[in-house]
Design an enzyme around this catalytic site. Structure first.
Site, short mmCIF file in Angstrom:
data_model
loop_
_atom_site.label_atom_id
_atom_site.label_comp_id
_atom_site.label_asym_id
_atom_site.label_seq_id
_atom_site.Cartn_x
_atom_site.Cartn_y
_atom_site.Cartn_z
CG HIS A 176 -0.31 -0.34 2.58
ND1 HIS A 176 -0.73 -1.25 3.29
CD2 HIS A 176 0.79 -0.22 2.93
CE1 HIS A 176 -0.17 -1.61 4.40
NE2 HIS A 176 0.96 -0.68 4.06
CE1 TYR A 216 14.16 -0.84 2.45
CE2 TYR A 216 12.46 0.69 1.21
CZ TYR A 216 12.94 -0.25 2.29
OH TYR A 216 11.90 -0.68 2.62
#
Length: 488
Positions: free
Chosen positions: A171, A258
Site C-alpha cells: 500500500h 535502502y
C-alpha cells in the site's frame, strides 16, 4: 457467486479484519467462504470470533472457518492471501538487534538491509511450502496474493520456484499519493492521477497530474516544503525528490534504509529523521510499534470484538488492492492498481527476472501490466542495487548457501556503507545461528558458523542505535490515547 478464499497468517488480526470487510463490500461476494489458517490457535480463535460477529451483525450467509491445518484451509481455494511473519517478533528482534552490534541502524529492516535479507531467508522455505500445497489442493490456476515482506523476495520465490500464479501487494503507492494530493491542496486524493514504477518500496511517481494538469518537480518540492507537518517528517524524502527529480512512494524511515547515504553515520541519522512517529526513521521503530500493537490488541480485545458488531460500510472500503483485484477478476469491473510481478519487459531498464512494482489493469482476463516503461536513470540505478541483493538472497535461500548469503549481505547498500567484509561475515554467522530454528536450509552450515564465532576476533559493541525509543506499556498507551482524545 461462491468461491473460497484462504488467508494464511490470519492471526494478523487487524489486517485480516480489514481484508475481510473490504471483500464483503462487494455485493456479489456475500456467499463466499473464508478459510483462516495460522500457526497460533489462540490468534485464530480471536480473529474467527471477530469475523463471525461481523457476519452475524450484517445478516450475511458468508462462511468462516479456522484451522491450524494449512493444507485443509487451502483445499479448493480459488484465492490464497498470505500475510505471514515467519519467526514472529522473536526473530524480528534479532533482525534489528544483531546488526546494531555491527553499526547497522535500521528503522524497519524487512525489505533488504541486514534484517530484510534474513527475513527473506526465513520466509522463502515457507513460501515454497505454501506453493506446493496450492499446486496440489487448491483450485486449478488458483491465484496467490502475497502481502508479506520482503515483498520482492517472497514474490520472486513463489513465481520462479513455487510455480504458482502470484502477485505481490503493498500500500506504499496509495499512501504516497494521499500525501501528494494533500500538499497540492486537492479536495480529494481522487483528483490526483499518478503513474508509479520501480520495485517494491523503491517505486517512483514518474508522472503526476492534478485535475489533468501536469505537476513538475519544482512545484512538488515547494508544496512539501510549505507543508507544516510533512516538511518535518519527510526531510529525507524531500531531499531525494530534489536530487532525483521524482518523489518516492516509501516513507522517510523505510527509504533511509535502502540508500547508502543517510543512515551510515549516527549524527547523520538524527539529521534526516523525525521522531514524531516510528515510520519517519526511528531506530527499530517498526519493531517497537509491532510489539506495542500486539500487547495493545491482547489487552483491548473486548473493545475490538464489540466494534465488530457495527454494519459494514462500503463507503469506508480501504484502498488495499486485494478486494479490488478479486472484484475485477470475478465481475469484470476493471480495476487499475500497482502490482508486484515479474518484469518480463514491463520496465525496459530493469532486469527481466526482477520483481517490479508498476501499474496494471485487472479484469476477467487477469492482471494486464502497462509495458514499455523506462525509469529515470537515477531511479533505475537505485533499484538495480536492491535487485542484485534480492536475486542473490533468493538464490542463497533456495540453495542454503551461506557463502552466497554473505555476499548478498555485503552488497546491500547500507550494510556495505557501514561494515567491513570481516564484520559482515561474522554478522551473518551470528544471525544464522540465532535464527537456526527458522532456517532449515542452513542446518548443515550452523555447526561451522558456531565454530567460527567461537574463534572470531572481530569486535562488536552494545548499541541501542542513534534514535531509539523504549516500548510503551499498555498504561502509557492508554494515557497517550486519552490525552490525544482530550486535545482533539
Amino acid at each position: 457467486m461462491s468461491f473460497k478464499i484462504a488467508i494464511i497468517g490470519a492471526g494478523s488480526v487487524g489486517f485480516t479484519k480489514k481484508l475481510f470487510t473490504d471483500i464483503l463490500c462487494v455485493p456479489e461476494f456475500k456467499d463466499i467462504e473464508f478459510a483462516l489458517t495460522d500457526i497460533s490457535e489462540h490468534n485464530l480463535g480471536m480473529i474467527q470470533a471477530i469475523l463471525d460477529r461481523i457476519v452475524e451483525a450484517n445478516g450475511l450467509p458468508t462462511k468462516v472457518t479456522a484451522t491450524t491445518d494449512r493444507r485443509k484451509a487451502l483445499e479448493g481455494a480459488r484465492y490464497i492471501i498470505s500475510c505471514v511473519r515467519v519467526g514472529g517478533l522473536e526473530a524480528y528482534a534479532d533482525d534489528i538487534h544483531i546488526p546494531l552490534k555491527y553499526g547497522i541502524d535500521q528503522c524497519v529492516g524487512d525489505t533488504i538491509c541486514a534484517g530484510g535479507i534474513l527475513y527473506g531467508q526465513r520466509n522463502i522455505p515457507v513460501i515454497l511450502d505454501f506453493c506446493k500445497d496450492i499446486r496440489e489442493v487448491a483450485e486449478t490456476d488458483a491465484k496467490f496474493l502475497n502481502y508479506a515482506n520482503p515483498m520482492a523476495m517472497n514474490t520472486w520465490a513463489a513465481i520462479e520456484y513455487g510455480k504458482v500464479d502470484t502477485v505481490g501487494l503493498c500500500h506504499g503507492v496509495q499512501h504516497g499519493a494521499e500525501q501528494i494530493a494533500e500538499v497540492l491542496g486537492a479536495n480529494s486524493p481522487r483528483e490526483l492521477d499518478y503513474f508509479c514504477s520501480g520495485i517494491n518500496h523503491q517505486t517512483w511517481f514518474i508522472d503526476l497530474r492534478l485535475n489533468g494538469r501536469a505537476i513538475g518537480k519544482d512545484e512538488l518540492v515547494a508544496a512539501f516544503e510549505a507543508h507544516p507537518v510533512y516538511s518535518k517528517q519527510e526531510k529525507l524524502r524531500i531531499d531525494v525528490l530534489k536530487r532525483f527529480g521524482v518523489y518516492s512512494t516509501e516513507s522517510n524511515g523505510h527509504l533511509s534504509e535502502y540508500l547508502p547515504w543517510y543512515r551510515k553515520r549516527p549524527d547523520e541519522i538524527t539529521r534526516w529523521i523525525d521522531m514524531s512517529d516510528w515510520i519517519h526513521g526511528e531506530t527499530g521503530g517498526y519493531l517497537r510499534y509491532s510489539t506495542e500493537t500486539r500487547n495493545w490488541f491482547e489487552t483491548e480485545y473486548p473493545q475490538f470484538l464489540e466494534a465488530a458488531s457495527k454494519p459494514i460500510d462500503p463507503a469506508r472500503r480501504s484502498n488495499e488492492h486485494a478486494s479490488h483485484i478479486l472484484e475485477a477478476l470475478e465481475t469484470n469491473r476493471v480495476y487499475r492498481g500497482h502490482f508486484n510481478v515479474k518484469n518480463n519487459g514491463v520496465i525496459t531498464n530493469l532486469p527481466q527476472d526482477a520483481i517490479i512494482e508498476s501499474p496494471g489493469f485487472v479484469d476477467r482476463f487477469g492482471i494486464n501490466m502497462a509495458a514499455g516503461i523506462t525509469l529515470p536513470e537515477p531511479c533505475a540505478a537505485t533499484c538495480m542495487s536492491s535487485i542484485n541483493v534480492q536475486r542473490m538472497s533468493v538464490h542463497a535461500a533456495i540453495a542454503g548457501d551461506i557463502d552466497l548469503l554473505k555476499l548478498a549481505m555485503l552488497h546491500d547498500p547500507l550494510v556495505g556503507a557501514v561494515s567491513t567484509p570481516e564484520e559482515v561475515w561474522q554478522m551473518v554467522d551470528e544471525m544464522v545461528v540465532a535464527q537456526a530454528a527458522w532456517l532449515p536450509q542452513y542446518a548443515d552450515a550452523v555447526p561451522a558458523a558456531k565454530e567460527r564465532l567461537a574463534k572470531s576476533k572481530v569486535k562488536t559493541r552494545e548499541w541501542a542505535g542513534a534514535a531509539r525509543r523504549k516500548v510503551r506499556s499498555i498504561e502509557e498507551l492508554r494515557a497517550e490515547k486519552a490525552a490525544l482524545k482530550q486535545a482533539g
